[in-house]
Design a protein around this motif. Structure first.
Motif: not given
Length: 492
Positions: A194-208
């Motif tokens: 099986k292929q297991q997803r490991y990313w994206p793992k956390h919400p992408v932080k909004e940045i200016s």
């Protein structure tokens, strides 16, 4: 072409992992990993280390921009020092770049990872209860037969393949019944198949825009300088964004680079992709090399090229042949690919309209709708990806571009061109991709008015903005309007 040339180019920079001896690759370097043999072409480095109950094989090259002078062996030794369980692996890969495959035996299980955008491909098969993997379907055929069924017949006879110069399929969508490909951001659990997803793992932080461009500019410099410490680099220049950004991040060592532009298809010396790089480099006092890629391909080269990689492209073969005659073979090419992940490629206005059905993605690629096996494969990915999107707020079309356009189309390009050059993309770095994706889409549009990349270049080497980015062929009102806007942006 002489016999020794054939052997040098045959499956150049490729690898094969198999449990038995491969007679077709006799004479290749071969290292043991657990119960497997890892065969690698003489120009592809492999490092195997063991720490406690973890064994790791690195195929290719890996860089840590925060420890730029460390060798492949040193980087993976540091990596292993931070690993105690499978969940640690994703966190530690976050800071690493390069073009590599990692094969790990941990807690008795074998797992396979590759670089963030899958630039070093992993194709695999289970044949007669045995596991095989390699850099291409073609090299797997040295050990096992490739099963050609209905999918294969449908694809090779499709109008899509016949009419599309740069045809491609979703990453894990093989026309062979018994071959699969590892999708970026996933690892392969060999035992579980099986292929297991490991990313994206956390919400992408909004940045200016200001903070994002500053962080991206600094990190690109670190990544590029890490490459310069370890690799003998070349930089292909065009009039586009990616090579301009990479040139700006190479300011401290640009005089050590080999600069070139490929002249192919309809390009001529008055084309912006040729005359703008030449003008910039003349101002910098360095040589610009123009490589003619419109020559008739020698039959001997063509035979090797199409034997090395399944479904290789006629157009790319012609370009590769031109490189084989003029490109210095000791150089590693800095490529700008993977940057497009952050450039709203399939959403040029940056509006991020909702995508609720896989058919909306199929419609993006003309010709895919007629190939049922693509729809079935992409639907499986879509259901998995939608959960990742929900958990992390990455836009689904950006993830599609990352895992399929990069993991298939671009990875295939680099695989085919392994016959003439090794490649390194500084944008192939998860931290950098996430920083750029964190900036509002309106600032990173696909076209010329990309405020994020403009600010990156301005921070690292503002003089380069004096030269137009992707100007239209004819200098009409649109051209002069864009030039005026670029000058205003340079001053702002």
């Amino acid at each position: 072409m002489l016999a020794n040339d054939f052997e040098r180019l045959r499956f150049r920079r490729q690898f094969l992992m198999t449990q038995e001896e491969c007679l077709q690759l006799q004479g290749w370097p071969c290292k043991k990993f657990d119960e497997f043999n890892i065969y690698t072409h003489a120009e592809l480095e492999v490092n195997i280390i063991t720490k406690g109950n973890i064994q790791l094989a690195l195929i290719g090259f890996i860089l840590n921009p925060y420890k730029p002078k460390k060798s492949n062996a040193e980087v993976i030794t540091d990596f292993l020092d931070q690993i105690s369980e499978v969940n640690d692996i994703a966190e530690q890969l976050y800071f690493l770049t390069g073009r590599f495959v990692l094969i790990m035996k941990i807690s008795g299980e074998i797992l396979i990872f590759n670089d963030p955008c899958g630039m070093r491909s992993v194709f695999y098969s289970y044949h007669n209860s045995r596991f095989y993997c390699g850099s291409s379907s073609a090299i797997l055929e040295q050990s096992i037969p490739l099963e050609k069924g209905k999918k294969h017949e449908t694809f090779i006879n499709s109008p899509y393949k016949a009419n599309k110069t740069e045809y491609w399929l979703p990453t894990d969508c093989s026309p062979y019944e018994n071959i699969r490909q590892l999708v970026p951001n996933h690892y392969l659990h060999v035992t579980n198949r099986k292929q297991q997803r490991y990313w994206p793992k956390h919400p992408v932080k909004e940045i200016s825009l200001e903070e994002g461009s500053a962080k991206a500019a600094d990190l690109l410099v670190k990544i590029s300088e890490a490459g310069s410490h370890r690799l003998d680099l070349s930089l292909p220049l065009t009039a586009g964004w990616d090579s301009r950004v990479l040139l700006s991040s190479s300011k401290e060592f640009f005089d050590k680079l080999y600069f070139y532009t490929l002249q192919y298809r309809t390009l001529n010396e008055t084309s912006p992709d040729i005359h703008i790089p030449r003008k910039m480099l003349d101002a910098l006092g360095v040589t610009h090399h123009l490589i003619d890629c419109n020559k008739r391909v020698a039959p001997a080269f063509s035979q090797i090229y199409f034997n090395n990689v399944s479904f290789a492209h006629e157009d790319w073969c012609k370009i590769a042949y031109g490189m084989s005659l003029a490109y210095p073979q000791n150089k590693i090419c800095i490529k700008g690919n993977c940057a497009e992940i952050s450039r709203n490629f399939y959403d040029p206005k940056g509006l991020q309209p909702p995508i609720n059905q896989v058919e909306q993605i199929l419609e993006l690629i003309s010709g895919w709708q007629e190939l049922d096996f693509i729809k079935s494969n992409l639907n499986d990915w879509f259901l998995n990806a939608m959960q990742a999107v929900k958990d992390t707020n990455i836009y689904i079309l950006d993830l599609f571009y990352w895992e399929h356009k990069m993991g298939s189309w671009q990875a295939q390009s680099q695989l085919e061109w392994d016959i003439v050059q090794e490649a390194f993309s500084p944008f192939n770095h998860r931290e950098l991709i996430e920083i750029m994706l964190g900036v509002a889409p309106k600032y990173r549009k696909k076209g010329d008015n990309n405020k994020l990349l403009t600010k990156v270049v301005r921070k690292n080497w503002p003089m380069l903005l004096k030269y137009p980015i992707n100007p239209p062929k004819k200098k009409g009102i649109r051209y002069y309007t864009k030039r005026a806007l670029q000058k205003l942006m340079l001053k702002s």
